[in-house]
Scaffold this active site. Structure first.
Site: not given
Length: 623
Positions: A564, A607
């Site tokens: 992330c 992401e």
């Protein structure tokens, strides 16, 4: 959660590697806008020790150092300055050097150009031990010196003091840096200000947002390419070819996959409770700025684009309740008051969970129980019934008195114990503390790509590390022989087990514990010839022990890394690829495929998926 990672923040490192925190993006939550005294170490401090504050007239209870006088945990009072450091050392070099000599710092702030660092500790014993051990020690021909360092001033009080000096026309005072910009911002409507704070790309066309994010990931891969070359000379011939093919990158970067929804996509938001920017007390929403920037003003989320209408309805109902309630909001400046935070979780099947964070201060147990009864009545029979809450929890969030980050107990007030969500045709239950991706439609895109890249078959064993409620492993379970999940949060593990059962899966098991403790044991017990690891860690990445265990397990040939924050996970990527050594055993991996998936429209966050494959030295086609 506004993005405020510091490379030298060991507190952040420990929080993230323990997987006890939210793994989602910064937009729309509280954590880094809420002030804890221990987080006040972001800029260069004065050299003199804490006692010097009193000499400046700032050590009184109301001065800019007041926070260190209260009975609260802050490593600021156990801070030293290490001087005369060697040239060209980095944060990790200093951290390893200290650890090697049995010193466990809480935070490090390195100023490499000036060759000194501020280091804080959890207690006086650790600080004194470090001072005794390091002072006079030689490191790379440099003799180190250590001295006490003064704690950082409370940002709010420091700003107020400066403003008072400017207004009073005191000699030698200057206009606060950036104050003109602040004044200009304050002239903008509040809905624009808060949009700029929590969704900074709200006015950028979506195609342009995607291009920016893809460019960011491209930069990360180019840096990784250089780092691999620096840390594994054997890969240089391969890297040379890759760089020629893929624009100085070590592997192809596939086109970014967009989010299926661009607005109202967040299924979890953490709202701070404070005084509104419009002067309205007991406002529930987002802070306009960060405490360390001198701002506590809160703005309603009513016009934000990323918060769901269901969550906004809960915020409005809860705000109405606390405004009719005698208890004050918690002040991060004075540490007084009660109402602290409201977390709202929603699902596509129209279930809504609200978690109320309340500082009990010195209230009696009877008073707290009455408050919980009032909350129950308001949201089940009163005006709050229209909020649509199906699950309500109450959390006692007192002052932090230690460095611990354990989950706070959730007291169930009314409704169901969980909310439920559907993802990729599967059912998942979600507890208050459990991790679940905040954009469900985009999570389906992400997990579908992970399943495709993992190259699984019926003989495969999948190790799902930092598995949360089991979403990735469960979504792949029908394609493989076995799924083994590892997760720190006990609530999430219980959810994962229930989710596997609810979806009729018998080839899935979950283990609770720190990944660095559990993973090596689990990995060594796997005898499958086809093992694939899928890791989806918090922002700071995996603990180095997990990476070392992965490297040692030669039968593990493939790793899918879901990051992330790819920049924060860079050390993990480098360690996977670095040359073997006494510390790093086993053949290295190399990145062969990368892609960004946009889970956070209107922000700069996304992401990143990287596929790593083990280098096979026996093959002529490999290095």
């Amino acid at each position: 959660m506004f993005h405020s990672e510091e490379q030298g923040d060991l507190t952040l490192q420990s929080k993230m590697t323990d997987v006890a925190v939210d793994k989602t993006d910064p937009a729309g939550s509280l954590s880094s806008t809420e002030k804890e005294p221990d987080d006040l170490i972001e800029e260069k401090n004065q050299d003199n020790p804490p006692a010097a504050a009193a000499e400046e007239g700032e050590g009184a209870a109301g001065g800019v150092y007041r926070y260190i006088k209260d009975d609260l945990f802050t490593s600021e009072i156990f801070k030293v300055e290490i001087q005369n450091l060697p040239k060209y050392i980095g944060f990790n070099d200093l951290k390893k050097f200290l650890n090697k000599h049995g010193i466990n710092p809480h935070k490090i702030k390195l100023f490499s150009k000036q060759m000194f660092a501020f280091v804080t500790f959890k207690n006086q014993e650790e600080r004194d031990k470090a001072m005794k051990a390091v002072h006079g020690m030689q490191w790379k021909s440099k003799v180190l010196s250590v001295r006490l360092a003064k704690p950082k001033a409370d940002p709010i009080l420091k700003k107020r003091k400066l403003e008072e000096e400017v207004e009073g026309g005191q000699p030698g005072t200057k206009r606060a840096a950036g104050s003109q910009e602040v004044e200009e911002n304050e002239e903008e409507p509040l809905n624009i200000q808060i949009a700029n704070a929590v969704t900074p790309l709200w006015n950028v066309p979506y195609e342009e947002q995607l291009k920016r994010k893809e460019k960011e990931v491209e930069g990360v891969l180019q840096k990784l390419t250089r780092e691999i070359g620096n840390n594994n000379k054997a890969m240089l011939p391969w890297l040379f070819v890759q760089k020629e093919k893929f624009n100085k990158m070590c592997c192809p970067l596939e086109a970014i996959r967009p989010s299926p929804v661009l607005t109202e996509y967040r299924n979890k938001c953490e709202f701070v409770i404070g005084v509104g920017a419009d002067g309205e007390d007991k406002t529930v929403g987002f802070r306009l700025g960060k405490y360390k920037g001198g701002s506590c003003a809160v703005v309603s989320p009513s016009e934000t684009t990323h918060v769901s209408s269901e969550a906004k309805r809960v915020v409005q109902g809860f705000q109405q309740f606390i405004r009719a309630n005698p208890y004050a909001v918690y002040s991060p400046e004075t540490y007084e008051g009660h109402w602290r935070q409201l977390t709202v979780r929603t699902s596509r099947i129209k279930q809504t969970m609200a978690i109320v964070f309340f500082n009990p201060q010195k209230l009696q147990e009877e008073e707290i129980e009455e408050l919980k009864r009032n909350l129950h009545q308001y949201f089940t029979e009163g005006e709050g019934k229209e909020s649509g809450i199906t699950s309500l929890y109450f959390v006692r969030m007192g002052q932090r008195t230690s460095a611990g980050t354990e989950d706070l107990p959730c007291e169930h007030v009314t409704g169901e114990e969980w909310i439920h969500e559907e993802l990729l045709g599967l059912k998942f239950r979600i507890s208050p503390h459990s991790f679940f991706q905040t954009n469900t439609p985009a999570a389906e895109v992400l997990y579908s790509a992970v399943g495709e890249w993992a190259q699984l078959d019926q003989d495969s064993t999948v190790l799902d590390v930092c598995c949360g409620t089991g979403t990735i492993g469960i979504s792949l379970a029908k394609r493989v022989k076995k799924v083994i999940g590892i997760e720190l949060c006990q609530e999430a593990v219980e959810d994962a087990k229930a989710n596997a059962e609810a979806n009729g899966l018998t080839n899935v098991e979950f283990h609770c514990g720190k990944a660095e403790d559990v993973f090596p044991t689990v990995l060594n017990a796997v005898v499958s010839p086809n093992v694939t690891a899928i890791v989806d860690p918090p922002r700071a990445g995996l603990h180095s022990k997990v990476i070392l265990a992965i490297r040692r397990a030669e039968h593990l040939k493939r790793l899918v890394y879901v990051a992330c924050n790819a920049k924060a996970a860079m050390n993990n990527f480098i360690d996977l690829c670095r040359a073997p050594s006494n510390r790093v055993r086993g053949s290295p991996f190399r990145p062969v495929r990368a892609m960004a998936v946009d889970l956070f429209p209107q922000t700069m966050h996304c992401e990143t998926i990287l596929l790593f494959e083990r280098v096979d030295y026996s093959s002529n086609t490999d290095i």
